[in-house]
Design a protein around this motif. Structure first.
Motif, PDB file in Angstrom:
ATOM      1  N   UNK A 245       0.746  -1.147  -0.120  1.00 11.05           N
ATOM      2  CA  UNK A 245       0.056  -0.024  -0.074  1.00 11.05           C
ATOM      3  C   UNK A 245       0.771   1.222  -0.206  1.00 11.05           C
ATOM      4  N   UNK A 246       2.202   1.312   0.311  1.00  8.52           N
ATOM      5  CA  UNK A 246       2.874   2.281   0.512  1.00  8.52           C
ATOM      6  C   UNK A 246       4.531   2.189   0.363  1.00  8.52           C
ATOM      7  N   UNK A 247       5.287   3.270   0.203  1.00  9.61           N
ATOM      8  CA  UNK A 247       6.674   3.322   0.606  1.00  9.61           C
ATOM      9  C   UNK A 247       6.985   4.217   1.681  1.00  9.61           C
ATOM     10  N   UNK A 248       7.899   3.824   2.362  1.00 11.63           N
ATOM     11  CA  UNK A 248       8.329   4.577   3.427  1.00 11.63           C
ATOM     12  C   UNK A 248       9.108   5.765   2.986  1.00 11.63           C
ATOM     13  N   UNK A 249       9.025   7.053   3.882  1.00  9.76           N
ATOM     14  CA  UNK A 249       9.324   8.338   3.534  1.00  9.76           C
ATOM     15  C   UNK A 249      10.911   8.165   2.814  1.00  9.76           C
ATOM     16  N   UNK A 250      11.751   7.396   3.405  1.00 16.61           N
ATOM     17  CA  UNK A 250      12.947   7.449   2.991  1.00 16.61           C
ATOM     18  C   UNK A 250      13.113   6.838   1.575  1.00 16.61           C
ATOM     19  N   UNK A 251      12.166   6.106   1.042  1.00 11.80           N
ATOM     20  CA  UNK A 251      12.035   5.475  -0.262  1.00 11.80           C
ATOM     21  C   UNK A 251      12.717   4.219  -0.297  1.00 11.80           C
ATOM     22  N   UNK A 252      13.087   3.662   0.982  1.00 11.72           N
ATOM     23  CA  UNK A 252      13.882   2.378   0.899  1.00 11.72           C
ATOM     24  C   UNK A 252      13.038   1.198   1.586  1.00 11.72           C
ATOM     25  N   UNK A 253      11.871   1.535   2.349  1.00 13.93           N
ATOM     26  CA  UNK A 253      10.938   0.390   2.903  1.00 13.93           C
ATOM     27  C   UNK A 253       9.725   0.538   2.324  1.00 13.93           C
ATOM     28  N   UNK A 254       9.051  -0.385   2.665  1.00 16.27           N
ATOM     29  CA  UNK A 254       7.645  -0.763   2.033  1.00 16.27           C
ATOM     30  C   UNK A 254       6.570  -1.008   2.950  1.00 16.27           C
ATOM     31  N   UNK A 255       5.396  -0.886   2.764  1.00  8.59           N
ATOM     32  CA  UNK A 255       4.173  -0.827   3.666  1.00  8.59           C
ATOM     33  C   UNK A 255       3.106  -1.480   3.121  1.00  8.59           C
ATOM     34  N   UNK A 256       2.755  -2.520   4.287  1.00  3.72           N
ATOM     35  CA  UNK A 256       1.826  -3.564   3.581  1.00  3.72           C
ATOM     36  C   UNK A 256       0.685  -3.438   4.519  1.00  3.72           C
ATOM     37  N   UNK A 257      -0.705  -3.785   4.145  1.00  2.00           N
ATOM     38  CA  UNK A 257      -1.997  -3.961   4.833  1.00  2.00           C
ATOM     39  C   UNK A 257      -2.695  -5.228   4.422  1.00  2.00           C
ATOM     40  N   UNK A 258      -3.394  -5.603   5.704  1.00  2.98           N
ATOM     41  CA  UNK A 258      -4.423  -6.767   5.241  1.00  2.98           C
ATOM     42  C   UNK A 258      -5.876  -6.085   5.397  1.00  2.98           C
ATOM     43  N   UNK A 259      -6.680  -7.005   5.336  1.00  3.03           N
ATOM     44  CA  UNK A 259      -8.054  -6.605   5.382  1.00  3.03           C
ATOM     45  C   UNK A 259      -8.645  -6.114   6.643  1.00  3.03           C
ATOM     46  N   UNK A 260      -7.911  -6.513   7.801  1.00  2.28           N
ATOM     47  CA  UNK A 260      -8.277  -5.750   9.069  1.00  2.28           C
ATOM     48  C   UNK A 260      -7.609  -4.285   9.251  1.00  2.28           C
ATOM     49  N   UNK A 261      -7.148  -4.006   8.308  1.00  4.52           N
ATOM     50  CA  UNK A 261      -6.474  -2.589   8.025  1.00  4.52           C
ATOM     51  C   UNK A 261      -5.102  -2.547   8.968  1.00  4.52           C
ATOM     52  N   UNK A 262      -4.531  -3.647   9.489  1.00  2.47           N
ATOM     53  CA  UNK A 262      -3.415  -3.684   9.901  1.00  2.47           C
ATOM     54  C   UNK A 262      -2.079  -3.342   9.007  1.00  2.47           C
ATOM     55  N   UNK A 263      -1.318  -2.471   9.503  1.00  2.00           N
ATOM     56  CA  UNK A 263      -0.242  -2.090   8.621  1.00  2.00           C
ATOM     57  C   UNK A 263       1.110  -2.532   9.111  1.00  2.00           C
ATOM     58  N   UNK A 264       2.098  -3.321   8.072  1.00  2.00           N
ATOM     59  CA  UNK A 264       3.477  -3.813   8.516  1.00  2.00           C
ATOM     60  C   UNK A 264       4.333  -2.984   7.751  1.00  2.00           C
ATOM     61  N   UNK A 265       5.436  -2.539   8.295  1.00  2.00           N
ATOM     62  CA  UNK A 265       6.424  -1.742   7.532  1.00  2.00           C
ATOM     63  C   UNK A 265       7.656  -2.439   7.799  1.00  2.00           C
ATOM     64  N   UNK A 266       7.990  -2.766   6.531  1.00  3.33           N
ATOM     65  CA  UNK A 266       9.311  -3.310   6.257  1.00  3.33           C
ATOM     66  C   UNK A 266      10.303  -2.553   5.669  1.00  3.33           C
ATOM     67  N   UNK A 267      11.735  -2.182   6.469  1.00  3.66           N
ATOM     68  CA  UNK A 267      12.783  -1.198   5.983  1.00  3.66           C
ATOM     69  C   UNK A 267      13.815  -1.929   5.298  1.00  3.66           C
TER      70      UNK A 267
END
Length: 792
Positions: free
Chosen positions: A309-331
């Motif tokens: 669903x997105x990219x971190x502010x520094x442009x090196x990490x990624x953001x993921x979201x499931x059906x429960x709207x929980x967000x996981x961020x991997x840098x």
């Protein structure tokens, strides 16, 4: 006489026009066939023709030899082999459709050719069951040329694309434009080409061999999210993964989008190249990678049922979201590799022909349905089973009944039959049902090289007439019967029925249930039922195609068919229990186990009896030939050293047609019947006899009437014949003939002396009736001829 002559000319013109529009095939030669693509499927067809030619030559069957197809084959790349072919440089080959470091993901014994075994190719030495890309390429190419050099005995053109392939109903043939390219040798150009020649030709038959791995599928949402977030790392489709430099992989975090076979293999490749962590994004949690119970050294993690669903502010990490709207961020993600599969490349075909495959890979409404499909009511590409159908009970019936609110019968919700043997509602055993001169050859089972080889023989049988093609209604009924056969076991129904899939997924996610445990023996029973159906359908095709080997038939497998089923069961059963605690302890792997390291002693050649051996070390540690550093000289996979040089070369296609007036596609149906010139001649003869008889009767009646009304004088002999009515009559007035003004009757002249006498008195009604009959025949013939020419 004039009406007879006119009718004769009109009918002969009709026959000539029809002969031009539907040229009769010379009985002394077979049909012209265009083979599109020289991957494994195209090579199998050329080999099948070579084998058939050899059989006929040995039998002295000259008529059979003359009936063999005249083959033209085109390959857009510069070399044959499809996904297995050699790439000149990593990452810069425009026509590559698979990464260079590809390894097989099934035991080699399941796709071995009976007429050219691995022992024939590699020698008698036993070696591992998993092969790298170049080993498979050399095997299929050497086998394809084992009977004759098929690249010389057929019209084969490399660096040539087929374009605008369509069916012309008036011609009764397909038309295709063949465009050839050559590399641009000018300074500074890399991987650029120049189109040099173009030819447009007619063909009686078309065989599409493009395979499923045609055009990389890159999800727009994924690309858009990475663009919007200005992701700084590497991103690419899996086909170019071997071009990523090692310093972007070693000790780095890699994200794979997608969880099927390519994600499974590329995750292994990343570990082999030293990645720190591989994260697999599994939106559906159903792919083969997500089903593996363990990974080497726990360096692979499945992110289940999340979406990017997105990219971190520094442009090196990624953001993921499931059906429960929980967000996981991997840098600190070094690369994003899209293991999102492919679409079949049907760009060479007209919309009517291409849609037969395209509809399988697109959601409803995302691709335009050709008008001809709508016209004939073919827009519904979803399957259905008879209302009275009920699934036989099996070991899962009671469990699924509980989940289905106590109802044993689970109402089917069928999709497009993806991933099944019956994978297409418009294709019957490789035949396009709405134009039976069009054939599609692609993998349909887990025996993915062997099944297309059988299909090649089946298609050849259709073309030579040895295998009959039923009518459309029969094809539809037989497809439905095969669908029902697959629906009767759980694993196959899982790929077909969305409602059944959802219930099985609930069992699979219950970690306490035996169905979620790969090692449970009851899983073997489910695998066996699945593979028995596949192999039985394959055995049926082998039998019908007169393939030079047998697995039995659709009702009973022979021992080779049974052995193939058991090998397939062993592979999948072992693959999905790999890495359980007791297995890890018994093998004590140094770097971790992959499914390529499991026990392969049960994998035995069906044709030579050769047994596979394990790698000398773990697959993660071996090189491209399956050897460790400082391994024995004869380690791993034997080096065949057979050169392909000289087997094929680039040559220009033949000159084509000068006009493209008739190249427009006229639809999907063959709406004409072949014109029998002999029958046309017989019909013409009958018509001529009818005209002659009618005319003679008319004059005979006129003569009889004349004789009865006025006796002939004896001294007035040699009376001249009455002039033709058309010489003294005016043109037709209304619906009858009329005499010229001022002359109520024709004049009869004698050759001996001039006398004037009136013709016998007749009623106008009698004259009109007699005269009308002759001209009515001519009028009818003219109308008939117009209908015959324009609509016949």
């Amino acid at each position: 006489l004039l009406s007879t002559l006119l009718a004769c000319c009109l009918l002969m013109a009709s026959a000539s026009m029809l002969s031009e529009e539907h040229p009769q095939q010379n009985a002394a030669e077979g049909p012209s066939v265009l083979v599109i693509g020289l991957g494994p499927a195209g090579l199998s067809f050329l080999h099948a023709v070579a084998n058939k030619r050899k059989q006929l030559q040995e039998a002295g069957d000259f008529e059979g030899l003359q009936a063999l197809p005249r083959v033209t084959a085109v390959e857009r790349a510069s070399t044959p082999g499809g996904i297995w072919r050699e790439h000149k440089n990593k990452g810069d080959d425009e026509y590559r459709n698979m990464y260079g470091d590809l390894w097989t993901n099934h035991p080699k014994e399941t796709f071995e050719y009976p007429d050219y075994t691995f022992a024939d190719h590699f020698g008698k030495k036993e070696f591992p069951t998993f092969l790298r890309r170049e080993h498979v390429r050399d095997y299929i190419l050497t086998r394809a040329t084992s009977v004759e050099n098929v690249f010389e005995t057929n019209n084969v053109y490399f660096q040539t694309e087929a374009k605008n392939v369509s069916y012309n109903k008036r011609k009764g043939q397909f038309v295709a434009t063949l465009n050839q390219w050559e590399e641009d040798q000018s300074a500074g150009n890399t991987n650029s080409k120049t189109w040099t020649t173009s030819s447009t030709l007619y063909f009686d038959k078309i065989i599409w061999n493009g395979g499923w791995n045609g055009i990389p599928r890159i999800p727009p949402k994924v690309s858009g999210t990475l663009d919007q977030g200005q992701y700084k790392g590497i991103r690419m489709h899996s086909l170019g993964v071997d071009s990523i430099p090692n310093d972007s992989i070693n000790d780095k975090n890699i994200v794979l989008i997608g969880d099927n076979d390519s994600a499974n293999d590329i995750a292994y490749q990343m570990l082999k190249r030293g990645a720190n962590k591989v994260l697999i994004l599994s939106r559906s949690d159903k792919g083969s990678a997500s089903l593996l119970p363990s990974w080497p050294e726990n360096r692979v993690e499945i992110i289940r049922q999340y979406q990017l669903v997105g990219v971190t502010e520094d442009g090196t990490g990624l953001q993921f979201r499931n059906k429960q709207k929980e967000v996981v961020e991997i840098g600190d993600v070094s690369a994003v590799i899209m293991c999102t599969g492919y679409d079949p490349n049907v760009n060479s075909l007209s919309s009517e022909l291409a849609f037969a495959l395209q509809h399988m890979w697109h959601d409803p409404g995302t691709i335009k349905i050709p008008s001809s499909y709508k016209k004939h009511g073919l827009e519904n590409d979803f399957w259905d089973v008879p209302d009275e159908w009920k699934m036989p009970r099996n070991i899962l019936t009671d469990e699924l009944t509980k989940l289905n609110n106590g109802k044993e019968h689970i109402e089917p919700e069928l999709g497009k039959a993806m991933g099944s043997y019956i994978s297409n509602k418009y294709v019957y055993r490789n035949v396009f049902m709405h134009n039976t001169n069009m054939f599609f050859n692609h993998e349909t089972t887990y025996q993915q090289l062997f099944d297309i080889d059988v299909s090649a023989w089946l298609i050849l049988g259709y073309i030579t007439g040895e295998v009959s093609i039923p009518d459309v209604k029969t094809m539809e009924q037989r497809n439905l019967e095969d669908l029902v056969l697959q629906m009767e076991n759980s694993n196959n129904r899982y790929h077909l029925d969305e409602e059944y899939t959802s219930l099985l997924d609930r069992l699979r996610r219950d970690k306490e249930h035996w169905y979620s445990h790969g090692r449970d023996s009851r899983k073997r029973e489910l695998y066996r039922a699945e593979f028995e159906v596949q192999v039985k359908l394959l055995a049926r095709d082998m039998q019908d195609a007169k393939y030079p080997a047998s697995y039995g038939n659709v009702t009973h497998l022979n021992q080779k068919g049974i052995d193939l089923v058991e090998m397939s069961v062993d592979f999948y059963h072992n693959k999905y229990w790999i890495g359980y605690k007791d297995d890890r302890q018994s093998h004590n792997p140094a770097r971790g186990w992959t499914y390529r390291d499991m026990d392969c002693s049960t994998y035995k050649s069906l044709w030579s009896g050769a047994v596979s051996t394990p790698f000398n070390g773990h697959w993660l540690d071996v090189d491209n030939h399956g050897c460790l550093v400082d391994d024995a000289p004869d380690c791993g996979i034997p080096r065949v050293g057979k050169s392909m040089e000289g087997l094929f070369h680039v040559r220009p296609p033949p000159p084509g047609l000068n006009s493209t007036d008739d190249f427009a596609d006229d639809g999907i149906e063959i709406s004409y019947e072949e014109i029998d010139i002999t029958g046309l001649a017989a019909m013409l003869l009958v018509v001529l006899v009818f005209i002659t008889a009618s005319t003679r009767m008319a004059f005979a009646e006129e003569s009889e009437t004349k004789l009865s009304s006025e006796p002939v004088k004896q001294n007035e002999t040699h009376a001249a014949k009455p002039p033709s009515p058309t010489s003294v009559m005016e043109p037709i007035r209304g619906n009858q003939w009329a005499p010229p003004e001022g002359n109520s009757s024709p004049v009869v002249q004698s050759e001996t002396k001039t006398t004037t006498q009136h013709a016998p008195t007749q009623s106008p009604k009698t004259t009109r009736s007699r005269r009308f009959r002759s001209i009515d025949v001519l009028r009818g013939l003219c109308v008939f001829d117009m209908i015959f020419v324009h609509f016949g």
